[in-house]
Design a protein around this motif. Structure first.
Motif, PDB file in Angstrom:
ATOM      1  N   ARG A   9       0.828  -1.205   0.000  1.00 57.76           N
ATOM      2  CA  ARG A   9       0.000   0.000   0.000  1.00 57.76           C
ATOM      3  C   ARG A   9       0.864   1.258   0.000  1.00 57.76           C
ATOM      4  O   ARG A   9       0.647   2.183  -0.799  1.00 57.76           O
ATOM      5  CB  ARG A   9      -0.917  -0.005   1.224  1.00 57.76           C
ATOM      6  CG  ARG A   9      -2.023  -1.045   1.164  1.00 57.76           C
ATOM      7  CD  ARG A   9      -2.739  -1.191   2.501  1.00 57.76           C
ATOM      8  NE  ARG A   9      -3.695  -2.280   2.484  1.00 57.76           N
ATOM      9  CZ  ARG A   9      -5.012  -2.132   2.546  1.00 57.76           C
ATOM     10  NH1 ARG A   9      -5.526  -0.923   2.627  1.00 57.76           N
ATOM     11  NH2 ARG A   9      -5.814  -3.168   2.520  1.00 57.76           N
ATOM     12  N   PHE A  10       1.824   1.299   0.905  1.00 60.63           N
ATOM     13  CA  PHE A  10       2.681   2.475   1.003  1.00 60.63           C
ATOM     14  C   PHE A  10       3.617   2.580  -0.204  1.00 60.63           C
ATOM     15  O   PHE A  10       3.753   3.640  -0.819  1.00 60.63           O
ATOM     16  CB  PHE A  10       3.507   2.423   2.286  1.00 60.63           C
ATOM     17  CG  PHE A  10       4.562   3.487   2.362  1.00 60.63           C
ATOM     18  CD1 PHE A  10       4.224   4.802   2.671  1.00 60.63           C
ATOM     19  CD2 PHE A  10       5.891   3.184   2.098  1.00 60.63           C
ATOM     20  CE1 PHE A  10       5.197   5.786   2.718  1.00 60.63           C
ATOM     21  CE2 PHE A  10       6.874   4.155   2.152  1.00 60.63           C
ATOM     22  CZ  PHE A  10       6.525   5.461   2.462  1.00 60.63           C
ATOM     23  N   GLY A  11       4.260   1.468  -0.554  1.00 58.02           N
ATOM     24  CA  GLY A  11       5.238   1.494  -1.640  1.00 58.02           C
ATOM     25  C   GLY A  11       4.628   1.847  -2.979  1.00 58.02           C
ATOM     26  O   GLY A  11       5.200   2.647  -3.734  1.00 58.02           O
ATOM     27  N   ALA A  12       3.471   1.275  -3.289  1.00 53.46           N
ATOM     28  CA  ALA A  12       2.830   1.562  -4.573  1.00 53.46           C
ATOM     29  C   ALA A  12       2.407   3.023  -4.662  1.00 53.46           C
ATOM     30  O   ALA A  12       2.560   3.664  -5.710  1.00 53.46           O
ATOM     31  CB  ALA A  12       1.618   0.650  -4.772  1.00 53.46           C
ATOM     32  N   GLY A  13       1.887   3.571  -3.561  1.00 53.99           N
ATOM     33  CA  GLY A  13       1.490   4.977  -3.573  1.00 53.99           C
ATOM     34  C   GLY A  13       2.675   5.902  -3.734  1.00 53.99           C
ATOM     35  O   GLY A  13       2.659   6.829  -4.559  1.00 53.99           O
ATOM     36  N   TYR A  14       3.732   5.632  -2.967  1.00 52.72           N
ATOM     37  CA  TYR A  14       4.898   6.517  -2.986  1.00 52.72           C
ATOM     38  C   TYR A  14       5.662   6.410  -4.305  1.00 52.72           C
ATOM     39  O   TYR A  14       6.022   7.419  -4.918  1.00 52.72           O
ATOM     40  CB  TYR A  14       5.821   6.171  -1.816  1.00 52.72           C
ATOM     41  CG  TYR A  14       6.940   7.168  -1.600  1.00 52.72           C
ATOM     42  CD1 TYR A  14       6.746   8.286  -0.792  1.00 52.72           C
ATOM     43  CD2 TYR A  14       8.179   6.994  -2.206  1.00 52.72           C
ATOM     44  CE1 TYR A  14       7.769   9.205  -0.587  1.00 52.72           C
ATOM     45  CE2 TYR A  14       9.201   7.904  -2.017  1.00 52.72           C
ATOM     46  CZ  TYR A  14       8.987   9.014  -1.202  1.00 52.72           C
ATOM     47  OH  TYR A  14      10.000   9.927  -1.019  1.00 52.72           O
ATOM     48  N   LEU A  15       5.920   5.175  -4.761  1.00 50.77           N
ATOM     49  CA  LEU A  15       6.702   4.993  -5.981  1.00 50.77           C
ATOM     50  C   LEU A  15       5.956   5.460  -7.223  1.00 50.77           C
ATOM     51  O   LEU A  15       6.541   6.095  -8.111  1.00 50.77           O
ATOM     52  CB  LEU A  15       7.097   3.517  -6.131  1.00 50.77           C
ATOM     53  CG  LEU A  15       8.118   2.989  -5.122  1.00 50.77           C
ATOM     54  CD1 LEU A  15       8.353   1.504  -5.339  1.00 50.77           C
ATOM     55  CD2 LEU A  15       9.434   3.755  -5.233  1.00 50.77           C
ATOM     56  N   SER A  16       4.657   5.154  -7.293  1.00 49.30           N
ATOM     57  CA  SER A  16       3.890   5.598  -8.463  1.00 49.30           C
ATOM     58  C   SER A  16       3.810   7.119  -8.512  1.00 49.30           C
ATOM     59  O   SER A  16       3.832   7.712  -9.598  1.00 49.30           O
ATOM     60  CB  SER A  16       2.485   4.981  -8.443  1.00 49.30           C
ATOM     61  OG  SER A  16       1.719   5.476  -7.356  1.00 49.30           O
ATOM     62  N   GLU A  17       3.731   7.762  -7.348  1.00 52.26           N
ATOM     63  CA  GLU A  17       3.733   9.230  -7.301  1.00 52.26           C
ATOM     64  C   GLU A  17       5.060   9.778  -7.807  1.00 52.26           C
ATOM     65  O   GLU A  17       5.105  10.732  -8.593  1.00 52.26           O
ATOM     66  CB  GLU A  17       3.480   9.699  -5.867  1.00 52.26           C
ATOM     67  CG  GLU A  17       3.267  11.201  -5.729  1.00 52.26           C
ATOM     68  CD  GLU A  17       1.879  11.609  -6.160  1.00 52.26           C
ATOM     69  OE1 GLU A  17       1.712  12.792  -6.520  1.00 52.26           O
ATOM     70  OE2 GLU A  17       0.958  10.768  -6.161  1.00 52.26           O
ATOM     71  N   SER A  18       6.142   9.180  -7.355  1.00 56.51           N
ATOM     72  CA  SER A  18       7.470   9.637  -7.760  1.00 56.51           C
ATOM     73  C   SER A  18       7.684   9.462  -9.258  1.00 56.51           C
ATOM     74  O   SER A  18       8.135  10.390  -9.953  1.00 56.51           O
ATOM     75  CB  SER A  18       8.540   8.868  -6.979  1.00 56.51           C
ATOM     76  OG  SER A  18       9.835   9.235  -7.393  1.00 56.51           O
ATOM     77  N   PHE A  19       7.354   8.290  -9.785  1.00 54.46           N
ATOM     78  CA  PHE A  19       7.556   8.043 -11.212  1.00 54.46           C
ATOM     79  C   PHE A  19       6.612   8.876 -12.068  1.00 54.46           C
ATOM     80  O   PHE A  19       6.950   9.241 -13.200  1.00 54.46           O
ATOM     81  CB  PHE A  19       7.375   6.553 -11.520  1.00 54.46           C
ATOM     82  CG  PHE A  19       8.598   5.726 -11.247  1.00 54.46           C
ATOM     83  CD1 PHE A  19       9.590   5.611 -12.205  1.00 54.46           C
ATOM     84  CD2 PHE A  19       8.769   5.084 -10.029  1.00 54.46           C
ATOM     85  CE1 PHE A  19      10.731   4.858 -11.961  1.00 54.46           C
ATOM     86  CE2 PHE A  19       9.904   4.329  -9.769  1.00 54.46           C
ATOM     87  CZ  PHE A  19      10.896   4.215 -10.737  1.00 54.46           C
ATOM     88  N   LEU A  20       5.420   9.185 -11.550  1.00 56.09           N
ATOM     89  CA  LEU A  20       4.502  10.045 -12.291  1.00 56.09           C
ATOM     90  C   LEU A  20       5.071  11.456 -12.414  1.00 56.09           C
ATOM     91  O   LEU A  20       5.088  12.051 -13.497  1.00 56.09           O
ATOM     92  CB  LEU A  20       3.137  10.083 -11.596  1.00 56.09           C
ATOM     93  CG  LEU A  20       2.121  11.088 -12.168  1.00 56.09           C
ATOM     94  CD1 LEU A  20       1.749  10.716 -13.592  1.00 56.09           C
ATOM     95  CD2 LEU A  20       0.874  11.145 -11.293  1.00 56.09           C
ATOM     96  N   HIS A  21       5.557  12.007 -11.305  1.00 55.80           N
ATOM     97  CA  HIS A  21       6.069  13.373 -11.310  1.00 55.80           C
ATOM     98  C   HIS A  21       7.371  13.493 -12.086  1.00 55.80           C
ATOM     99  O   HIS A  21       7.590  14.482 -12.782  1.00 55.80           O
ATOM    100  CB  HIS A  21       6.279  13.857  -9.872  1.00 55.80           C
ATOM    101  CG  HIS A  21       5.028  14.300  -9.190  1.00 55.80           C
ATOM    102  ND1 HIS A  21       4.619  15.607  -9.145  1.00 55.80           N
ATOM    103  CD2 HIS A  21       4.074  13.600  -8.526  1.00 55.80           C
ATOM    104  CE1 HIS A  21       3.490  15.703  -8.485  1.00 55.80           C
ATOM    105  NE2 HIS A  21       3.127  14.492  -8.092  1.00 55.80           N
ATOM    106  N   VAL A  22       8.243  12.503 -11.952  1.00 55.99           N
ATOM    107  CA  VAL A  22       9.582  12.617 -12.545  1.00 55.99           C
ATOM    108  C   VAL A  22       9.617  12.121 -13.980  1.00 55.99           C
ATOM    109  O   VAL A  22      10.223  12.743 -14.857  1.00 55.99           O
ATOM    110  CB  VAL A  22      10.614  11.848 -11.688  1.00 55.99           C
ATOM    111  CG1 VAL A  22      11.992  11.893 -12.338  1.00 55.99           C
ATOM    112  CG2 VAL A  22      10.670  12.444 -10.285  1.00 55.99           C
ATOM    113  N   ASN A  23       8.969  10.980 -14.246  1.00 55.19           N
ATOM    114  CA  ASN A  23       9.060  10.362 -15.561  1.00 55.19           C
ATOM    115  C   ASN A  23       7.764  10.365 -16.352  1.00 55.19           C
ATOM    116  O   ASN A  23       7.758   9.997 -17.525  1.00 55.19           O
ATOM    117  CB  ASN A  23       9.539   8.906 -15.419  1.00 55.19           C
ATOM    118  CG  ASN A  23      10.888   8.812 -14.718  1.00 55.19           C
ATOM    119  OD1 ASN A  23      10.953   8.471 -13.546  1.00 55.19           O
ATOM    120  ND2 ASN A  23      11.970   9.131 -15.418  1.00 55.19           N
ATOM    121  N   GLY A  24       6.649  10.725 -15.706  1.00 53.49           N
ATOM    122  CA  GLY A  24       5.374  10.737 -16.407  1.00 53.49           C
ATOM    123  C   GLY A  24       4.795   9.352 -16.650  1.00 53.49           C
ATOM    124  O   GLY A  24       3.984   9.165 -17.557  1.00 53.49           O
TER     125      GLY A  24
END
Length: 566
Positions: free
Chosen positions: A403-418
């Protein structure tokens, strides 16, 4: 604005209060602790127990009523175009939803306890299913109030805040089990009574602090990262003590000591909230800039933006022609509809809704079927009750990690890599399929390895699905829409738990001439079926990824670019 907020009247205290409520809301994940007592006292066979368990899943997944109540309790009066927090309070706000959940939690578990303890005549199976449904339904009210309030308070970091809230909900199973093992060991009927009292009282005490705040304050990402760090520390501590439990027999004073340490760690979110509020107060008092005020014409928060750090990183990843492509494609009917505030009926009419529904049915349904039967699986494979209890507790840890990892990592990859979030859903469902296949193989230690893979990937679905729903369908009706999609979870669980696992288990048990089955054959075919179901869900998520890839690339990144320019 932030300068007028007190220590208890700010979004950070609201977040800490929501975290504490989430920490006691995960009774659904501890069913295996009292399922044996329920089975023996009510004279159930495995299929009947699985049927009761499915009603637990239906109650936890069917959160449409909580979504509708949240929308009604937080929507401003139609006669007022200025949506202040006073308007929210006049409707009751999130605390109305939390109070409704507390009442259901107490009523359902208390009636169940009366039956298990033998204080009332043994109820019909249908009535016990209703008790379980009511108790589990409370979780959807707690979850909706805390998650949607978090998204409204932190619209720029939806993935992060959803991951935090869902993560603590995942940890709550292990937290409740620690309380049980310290204070009520080997008393499963007393544990049911504890589930009636503890979550309800905790919610009634803290619900007054859970409110919607519409101002965007400085350094939100920094303070949210601190909440994330606290959750990781608590998860690590729980994992250590669970492993020690399995290796050592600790005396009662040592167990009390470790519970005290856990409670002390759980107070950390309030310390983070106090530091965040103090930091914001100092910043506001030292500058004339008092924070960006979100448009008062809408109670609920606007769409995703980004802080300068993430936005600049994303900016350098975007091709130079992106802005022109965005403007050119904005007129596309399908793409322009995504991201708007659709209501439930409008969302149901889209293919994206049903792709999310299928992915949830396959992923969440097979994950629930696994945790609901983990005790019986362990028994059939020769694991001790202590080992299976440890696996149930560790499931909460893996659930949290997902739950935590998917939210945090998907947010990071969305902002940085789209990267579009549905890609992460596809990856986790493929991994879940591998986890089911590992359990089916039944090699030594397969249940440990498989439960880790399935637990992490199951937890990730509960973080990714609500966030994707808020981005595609908008945030105004988020509670209703994502709770409607979540109905897929109990549907998938019913099919896989009762019609697949329960049926095959009872057939194998009848061959052995009793109500129990022992050996690798008891669950092998069932988990091969669930592995195939998870692959089907990954296919639906992959289709959704291709459908929404341009939307994430254009609509979401356009907001990030506009944030940089401003």
């Amino acid at each position: 604005m932030g300068s007028s907020r007190s220590w208890t009247d700010n979004k950070w205290t609201a977040t800490a209060a929501s975290i504490w409520i989430q920490c006691t809301s995960g009774s659904l994940y501890t069913f295996s602790i009292y399922s044996a007592a329920l089975k023996s006292t009510q004279l159930y066979d495995q299929s009947t127990l699985d049927t009761v368990s499915v009603f637990k899943d239906i109650g936890g997944g069917a959160g449409v009523l909580s979504g509708l109540l949240y929308t009604a309790a937080t929507s401003p009066p139609s006669s007022s175009s200025s949506s202040s927090r006073t308007a929210v309070c006049s409707r009751g706000g999130p605390r109305i939803v939390l109070a409704a959940g507390a009442i259901q939690c107490f009523a359902g578990y208390f009636l169940m306890w009366l039956s298990v303890a033998g204080l009332v005549p043994r109820p019909p199976v249908a009535l016990m299913c209703f008790y379980m449904l009511m108790a589990a339904h409370a979780t959807s009210f707690f979850n909706t109030a805390n998650v949607v309030t978090g998204v409204n308070n932190f619209p720029n970091y939806r993935g992060t805040i959803v991951g935090i809230m869902k993560g603590f909900l995942g940890l709550s199973g292990a937290i409740l089990i620690q309380v049980y093992q310290t204070l009520l060991e080997d008393k499963p009927s007393a544990y049911v009574l504890m589930l009636a009292l503890f979550p309800a009282c905790n919610t009634l005490l803290l619900m007054w602090f859970v409110r919607i705040y519409r101002e965007t304050e400085g350094d939100e990402d920094k303070h949210l990262d601190r909440f994330s760090l606290v959750s990781l520390v608590i998860a690590a501590y729980l994992m250590v003590i669970i492993i020690l439990d399995n290796a050592l027999s600790l005396p009662s004073p040592a167990r009390i000591c470790r519970l005290v340490i856990l409670v002390m760690l759980l107070t950390s979110p309030f310390y983070v909230a106090m530091k965040a509020h103090l930091s914001d107060s100092r910043r506001i008092s030292g500058t004339s800039f008092s924070g960006h005020q979100i448009d008062d014409s809408n109670l609920l928060a606007p769409e995703i933006h980004s802080d300068s750090r993430h936005a600049h990183s994303g900016y350098h990843q975007v091709p130079s022609g992106t802005v022109r492509e965005v403007d050119k494609n904005t007129k596309d009917k399908t793409t322009s509809q995504w991201g708007e505030n659709l209501n439930l009926v409008q969302a149901i009419c889209t293919s994206s809704f049903w792709l999310l529904f299928i992915a949830a049915a396959c992923g969440m349904g097979s994950g629930l079927a696994t945790v609901n039967n983990i005790s019986q699986i362990g028994a059939s494979l020769g694991y001790t009750s202590s080992e299976t209890s440890s696996m149930v507790s560790l499931w909460s840890i893996w659930n949290f990690v997902g739950r935590f990892g998917a939210g945090y990592l998907s947010e990071s990859f969305l902002h940085v890599n789209g990267w579009a979030r549905p890609l992460f859903m596809t990856i986790t469902l493929v991994t879940m399929s591998i986890g089911h296949a590992v359990i089916a193989s039944a090699f030594p230690g397969a249940l440990y390895v498989g439960s880790v893979l399935v637990g992490v990937c199951y937890g990730s679905q509960w973080s990714l699905m609500p966030t994707i729903a808020s981005e595609i369908f908008g945030v105004v009706h988020m509670g209703t829409i994502f709770n409607t999609i979540a109905i897929a979870s109990p549907i998938g669980s019913y099919i896989l738990s009762v019609r697949v696992i329960g049926y095959i288990y009872d057939v194998e048990a009848s061959v052995e001439g009793g109500n129990s089955c022992s050996g690798t054959h008891c669950f092998r075919l069932s988990f091969l079926v669930m592995s195939s179901a998870a692959l089907l869900g990954s296919l639906a998520a992959l289709i959704l990824f291709f459908l929404t890839k341009d939307f994430y690339h254009q609509a979401i990144l356009r907001r990030l670019l506009n944030s940089v320019r401003k």
